[in-house]
Design an enzyme around this catalytic site. Structure first.
Site, PDB file in Angstrom:
ATOM      1  N   GLY A  46       0.820  -1.105  -0.044  1.00  0.00           N
ATOM      2  CA  GLY A  46       0.067   0.054   0.042  1.00  0.00           C
ATOM      3  C   GLY A  46       0.858   1.440  -0.089  1.00  0.00           C
ATOM      4  O   GLY A  46       1.516   1.681  -1.028  1.00  0.00           O
ATOM      5  N   SER A 113       6.689  -4.538  -2.005  1.00  0.00           N
ATOM      6  CA  SER A 113       6.252  -2.965  -2.478  1.00  0.00           C
ATOM      7  C   SER A 113       6.463  -2.135  -1.177  1.00  0.00           C
ATOM      8  O   SER A 113       7.478  -1.922  -0.633  1.00  0.00           O
ATOM      9  CB  SER A 113       4.717  -3.044  -3.011  1.00  0.00           C
ATOM     10  OG  SER A 113       4.597  -1.855  -3.605  1.00  0.00           O
ATOM     11  N   TRP A 114       5.427  -1.355  -0.678  1.00  0.00           N
ATOM     12  CA  TRP A 114       5.409  -0.527   0.592  1.00  0.00           C
ATOM     13  C   TRP A 114       5.901  -1.361   1.677  1.00  0.00           C
ATOM     14  O   TRP A 114       6.601  -0.782   2.458  1.00  0.00           O
ATOM     15  CB  TRP A 114       4.195   0.243   0.935  1.00  0.00           C
ATOM     16  CG  TRP A 114       4.193   0.570   2.174  1.00  0.00           C
ATOM     17  CD1 TRP A 114       3.147  -0.092   3.166  1.00  0.00           C
ATOM     18  CD2 TRP A 114       4.654   1.674   2.789  1.00  0.00           C
ATOM     19  NE1 TRP A 114       3.365   0.701   4.241  1.00  0.00           N
ATOM     20  CE2 TRP A 114       4.347   1.608   4.245  1.00  0.00           C
ATOM     21  CE3 TRP A 114       5.518   2.480   2.443  1.00  0.00           C
ATOM     22  CZ2 TRP A 114       4.964   2.548   5.231  1.00  0.00           C
ATOM     23  CZ3 TRP A 114       6.085   3.404   3.142  1.00  0.00           C
ATOM     24  CH2 TRP A 114       5.916   3.535   4.570  1.00  0.00           C
ATOM     25  N   ASP A 268       8.362  -4.910 -13.696  1.00  0.00           N
ATOM     26  CA  ASP A 268       7.277  -4.283 -12.788  1.00  0.00           C
ATOM     27  C   ASP A 268       7.392  -2.671 -13.406  1.00  0.00           C
ATOM     28  O   ASP A 268       8.259  -1.861 -13.283  1.00  0.00           O
ATOM     29  CB  ASP A 268       8.192  -4.378 -11.378  1.00  0.00           C
ATOM     30  CG  ASP A 268       7.338  -3.826 -10.448  1.00  0.00           C
ATOM     31  OD1 ASP A 268       6.414  -2.984 -10.620  1.00  0.00           O
ATOM     32  OD2 ASP A 268       7.769  -4.194  -9.228  1.00  0.00           O
ATOM     33  N   HIS A 298       4.437  -6.439 -10.985  1.00  0.00           N
ATOM     34  CA  HIS A 298       4.577  -6.142  -9.808  1.00  0.00           C
ATOM     35  C   HIS A 298       3.764  -7.145  -8.806  1.00  0.00           C
ATOM     36  O   HIS A 298       4.421  -7.229  -7.603  1.00  0.00           O
ATOM     37  CB  HIS A 298       4.020  -4.744  -9.697  1.00  0.00           C
ATOM     38  CG  HIS A 298       4.080  -4.283  -8.316  1.00  0.00           C
ATOM     39  ND1 HIS A 298       5.429  -3.740  -7.723  1.00  0.00           N
ATOM     40  CD2 HIS A 298       3.178  -4.193  -7.291  1.00  0.00           C
ATOM     41  CE1 HIS A 298       5.210  -3.333  -6.288  1.00  0.00           C
ATOM     42  NE2 HIS A 298       3.994  -3.368  -6.371  1.00  0.00           N
TER      43      HIS A 298
END
Length: 327
Positions: A46, A113-114, A268, A298
């Site tokens: 996120g 990711s985050w 990605d 991704h």
């Protein structure tokens, strides 16, 4: 050893709780797998993505004690979509409170990711508790990465989808789309909030998988869209609440003696591979193994990425990790 290309069945949590972390926030925490196994904490993406039962399936339940939690303001944590007292440093304190509450001395950090950003900042802040970092789709929370995704870089590959994202904003505000969306996502008109929340999610969802046809994804449920968009925008407009641009690479020396493994989709579009490459290159003592996955984007669900993550977790407990954990 089981075939790495197959995910493990989703196991039922042996512990679920709402943990009061202060400032009016309660965080959902669950544990599954082996209560006496190697601890691993899953840090979701996120910001604002929340956890799901599918995230349990990357770990052998006979080997790992898997801890998942919904970060402040999302998933089953409360209050939903709240950005008050919600910063990177709050999340790091929450993770430490969870670790101590559960009586865990050291754990593996597993994030994409985050979630990779948070794992890195957490490990640089508390290196003494990190056994190993397993990262996917690396995001270093830099301005250049934000410019790529919200400044037109990725839009060169997806001009039709990019146009849908941009066209909601008046021409005079298109030089800073994060700020333009922020104004609407945090405005008083709920219908406007939802319109911009769904557009924010649609832009990201359309680019997540390599086999995407660019479908807009405007049918995202309202509560999820509002939560995800508000939290992500809140973090991005504040540059992840980091002290300076490039802080993660600045502080990478703090991971000396800690090994990491990166799984990165070669194509990605959300988090370009250059960040993973630069991170692996800067890692102390060449302690990071970068695995570029061909024909992958991704998403955690990309077949090549899924297979590699399961393979890594299967192999880790048979190597140095088991020795480190038991001493």
């Amino acid at each position: 050893m089981r075939a790495a290309q197959f995910l493990y069945p989703s196991t039922t949590p042996f512990d679920q709780r709402m943990l009061d972390v202060g400032n009016g926030h309660k965080v959902y925490v669950e544990q599954c797998g082996n209560p006496d196994g190697i601890p691993v904490v899953v840090l979701h993406g996120g910001p604002g993505g929340g956890t799901s039962p599918a995230m349990r399936r990357y770990f052998d339940p006979a080997v790992y004690r898997v801890v998942l939690f919904d970060q402040r303001g999302c998933g089953r944590s409360t209050p939903l979509a709240s950005v008050e007292n919600n910063t990177t440093w709050d999340l790091i304190r929450d993770a430490e409170l969870i670790r101590k509450t559960l009586g865990i001395r050291r754990w593996v950090l597993f994030g994409g990711s985050w979630g990779a950003t948070l794992a890195l900042v957490y490990a640089e802040t508390h290196p003494e508790v990190a056994l190993h970092l397993v990262l996917r789709g690396v995001f270093l929370m830099t301005q250049s990465e934000l410019d790529w995704f919200y400044g037109g870089g990725a839009g060169h590959f997806w001009p039709d989808v990019w146009k849908q994202f941009v066209d909601l904003v008046p021409v005079e505000e298109r030089g800073d789309l994060i700020s333009a969306y922020h104004k609407r996502l945090f405005g008083k008109d709920m219908s406007v909030q939802l319109t911009f929340a769904r557009a924010w999610c649609a832009w990201e969802n359309a680019l997540a998988a390599i086999n995407s046809n660019g479908a807009s994804g405007f049918d995202v449920p309202a509560d999820y869209a509002r939560t995800f968009a508000r939290l992500e925008n809140h973090y991005f407009i504040n540059h992840g609440f980091l002290q300076e641009d490039g802080q993660i690479l600045r502080d990478i020396h703090r991971l000396k003696g800690i090994n990491g493994t990166i799984v990165q989709g070669r194509y990605d579009m959300i988090c370009p591979p250059v960040s993973a490459y630069n991170l692996a290159k800067a890692w102390p003592d060449k302690g990071c193994d970068l695995r570029m996955i061909p024909n992958s984007g991704h998403a955690l669900s990309e077949p090549g990425i899924t297979a590699e993550l399961v393979r890594i977790m299967d192999n880790l407990h048979n190597t140095r990790l088991r020795q480190v954990f038991t001493h």
